[in-house]
Motif scaffolding. Structure first.
Motif, mmCIF file in Angstrom:
data_model
loop_
_atom_site.group_PDB
_atom_site.id
_atom_site.type_symbol
_atom_site.label_atom_id
_atom_site.label_comp_id
_atom_site.label_asym_id
_atom_site.label_seq_id
_atom_site.Cartn_x
_atom_site.Cartn_y
_atom_site.Cartn_z
ATOM 1 N N MET A 1 -10.350 7.647 18.499
ATOM 2 C CA MET A 1 -11.481 7.041 17.823
ATOM 3 C C MET A 1 -10.965 6.200 16.663
ATOM 4 N N VAL A 2 -11.296 4.959 16.657
ATOM 5 C CA VAL A 2 -10.846 4.043 15.613
ATOM 6 C C VAL A 2 -11.706 4.249 14.371
ATOM 7 N N ASN A 3 -11.051 4.678 13.294
ATOM 8 C CA ASN A 3 -11.715 4.882 12.013
ATOM 9 C C ASN A 3 -11.762 3.548 11.277
ATOM 10 N N PHE A 4 -12.847 3.286 10.570
ATOM 11 C CA PHE A 4 -13.018 1.999 9.905
ATOM 12 C C PHE A 4 -12.581 2.001 8.438
ATOM 13 N N TYR A 5 -11.981 3.061 7.969
ATOM 14 C CA TYR A 5 -11.564 3.116 6.561
ATOM 15 C C TYR A 5 -10.499 2.057 6.301
ATOM 16 N N ASN A 6 -10.773 1.176 5.360
ATOM 17 C CA ASN A 6 -9.864 0.067 5.064
ATOM 18 C C ASN A 6 -8.427 0.529 4.858
ATOM 19 N N ASP A 7 -8.247 1.590 4.088
ATOM 20 C CA ASP A 7 -6.903 2.067 3.770
ATOM 21 C C ASP A 7 -6.128 2.456 5.030
ATOM 22 N N TYR A 8 -6.809 2.970 6.052
ATOM 23 C CA TYR A 8 -6.155 3.332 7.304
ATOM 24 C C TYR A 8 -5.843 2.090 8.143
ATOM 25 N N LEU A 9 -6.705 1.107 8.055
ATOM 26 C CA LEU A 9 -6.544 -0.094 8.872
ATOM 27 C C LEU A 9 -5.440 -1.013 8.373
ATOM 28 N N THR A 10 -5.353 -1.164 7.028
ATOM 29 C CA THR A 10 -4.441 -2.166 6.481
ATOM 30 C C THR A 10 -3.547 -1.641 5.371
ATOM 31 N N CYS A 11 -3.667 -0.356 5.046
ATOM 32 C CA CYS A 11 -2.914 0.217 3.923
ATOM 33 C C CYS A 11 -3.279 -0.489 2.611
ATOM 34 N N SER A 12 -4.498 -0.982 2.525
ATOM 35 C CA SER A 12 -4.981 -1.620 1.290
ATOM 36 C C SER A 12 -6.486 -1.422 1.194
ATOM 37 N N LYS A 13 -7.067 -1.905 0.125
ATOM 38 C CA LYS A 13 -8.504 -1.729 -0.088
ATOM 39 C C LYS A 13 -9.341 -2.736 0.703
ATOM 40 N N LYS A 14 -8.696 -3.750 1.282
ATOM 41 C CA LYS A 14 -9.428 -4.775 2.019
ATOM 42 C C LYS A 14 -9.055 -4.740 3.498
ATOM 43 N N ALA A 15 -10.063 -4.913 4.333
ATOM 44 C CA ALA A 15 -9.866 -5.007 5.777
ATOM 45 C C ALA A 15 -11.008 -5.837 6.342
ATOM 46 N N SER A 16 -10.823 -6.280 7.560
ATOM 47 C CA SER A 16 -11.840 -7.106 8.199
ATOM 48 C C SER A 16 -12.152 -6.576 9.595
ATOM 49 N N LEU A 17 -13.178 -7.132 10.184
ATOM 50 C CA LEU A 17 -13.543 -6.809 11.551
ATOM 51 C C LEU A 17 -12.357 -7.067 12.483
ATOM 52 N N LYS A 18 -11.612 -8.123 12.240
ATOM 53 C CA LYS A 18 -10.456 -8.436 13.091
ATOM 54 C C LYS A 18 -9.380 -7.355 12.993
ATOM 55 N N ASP A 19 -9.260 -6.702 11.827
ATOM 56 C CA ASP A 19 -8.310 -5.589 11.702
ATOM 57 C C ASP A 19 -8.722 -4.426 12.598
ATOM 58 N N VAL A 20 -10.015 -4.177 12.702
ATOM 59 C CA VAL A 20 -10.507 -3.124 13.599
ATOM 60 C C VAL A 20 -10.194 -3.507 15.046
ATOM 61 N N ALA A 21 -10.454 -4.758 15.401
ATOM 62 C CA ALA A 21 -10.147 -5.218 16.759
ATOM 63 C C ALA A 21 -8.647 -5.112 17.039
ATOM 64 N N ASP A 22 -7.809 -5.383 16.037
ATOM 65 C CA ASP A 22 -6.359 -5.232 16.210
ATOM 66 C C ASP A 22 -5.995 -3.784 16.518
ATOM 67 N N HIS A 23 -6.650 -2.840 15.825
ATOM 68 C CA HIS A 23 -6.392 -1.420 16.093
ATOM 69 C C HIS A 23 -6.809 -1.055 17.516
ATOM 70 N N ILE A 24 -7.964 -1.566 17.924
ATOM 71 C CA ILE A 24 -8.429 -1.296 19.282
ATOM 72 C C ILE A 24 -7.424 -1.865 20.290
ATOM 73 N N ASP A 25 -6.953 -3.083 20.049
ATOM 74 C CA ASP A 25 -5.936 -3.684 20.922
ATOM 75 C C ASP A 25 -4.700 -2.791 21.002
ATOM 76 N N HIS A 26 -4.257 -2.301 19.851
ATOM 77 C CA HIS A 26 -3.045 -1.479 19.816
ATOM 78 C C HIS A 26 -3.219 -0.193 20.629
ATOM 79 N N ILE A 27 -4.328 0.487 20.425
ATOM 80 C CA ILE A 27 -4.573 1.731 21.166
ATOM 81 C C ILE A 27 -4.668 1.437 22.659
ATOM 82 N N LYS A 28 -5.356 0.364 23.004
ATOM 83 C CA LYS A 28 -5.471 -0.025 24.413
ATOM 84 C C LYS A 28 -4.083 -0.278 24.997
#
Length: 120
Positions: free
Chosen positions: A1-28
């Motif tokens: 399950m892809v978590n949307f917490y910015n810190d998990y997505l980018t290791c920073s306080k900022k993240a975008s929808l594209k960062d979530v899509a990148d995570h989905i791509d990686h898991i896929k």
């Protein structure tokens, strides 16, 4: 399950929808489309990606996945079909484990950010 917490997505306080899509791509790419789902954690994190502020923005994520070449079936798996399949399997396992005692060992996890795409 892809978590949307910015810190998990980018290791920073900022993240975008594209960062979530990148995570989905990686898991896929690592485990296959049958093992990807959304676990936004809207009720438990202080920051979420720009463009995915609440569930009303999920169509934007779906559009991004379709733009990246995901099929309608792929997207249906990501947004819920995989979760339902996993829960069905869990129920079958649980039914067969009623007599097994719980295994209560704690695991300490290194708290450093490990954002590494492409290498395991």
């Amino acid at each position: 399950m892809v978590n949307f917490y910015n810190d998990y997505l980018t290791c920073s306080k900022k993240a975008s929808l594209k960062d979530v899509a990148d995570h989905i791509d990686h898991i896929k790419n690592v485990s296959g489309i049958d093992h990807v789902g959304l676990g936004s954690d809207y009720d438990g994190v202080p920051r979420v990606p720009e463009g995915l502020e609440d569930v009303s923005t999920f169509p934007k994520l779906i559009a991004e996945l379709l733009k990246r070449g995901y099929t309608d079936e792929d997207v249906s798996k990501v947004v819920g079909k995989n979760l339902l399949a996993a829960m069905e399997r869990m129920e079958k396992v649980a039914a067969g484990q009623k007599q097994v005692q719980p295994f209560d060992n704690f695991i300490i996890v290194n708290k450093t950010c490990r954002l590494i795409y492409g290498g395991l």
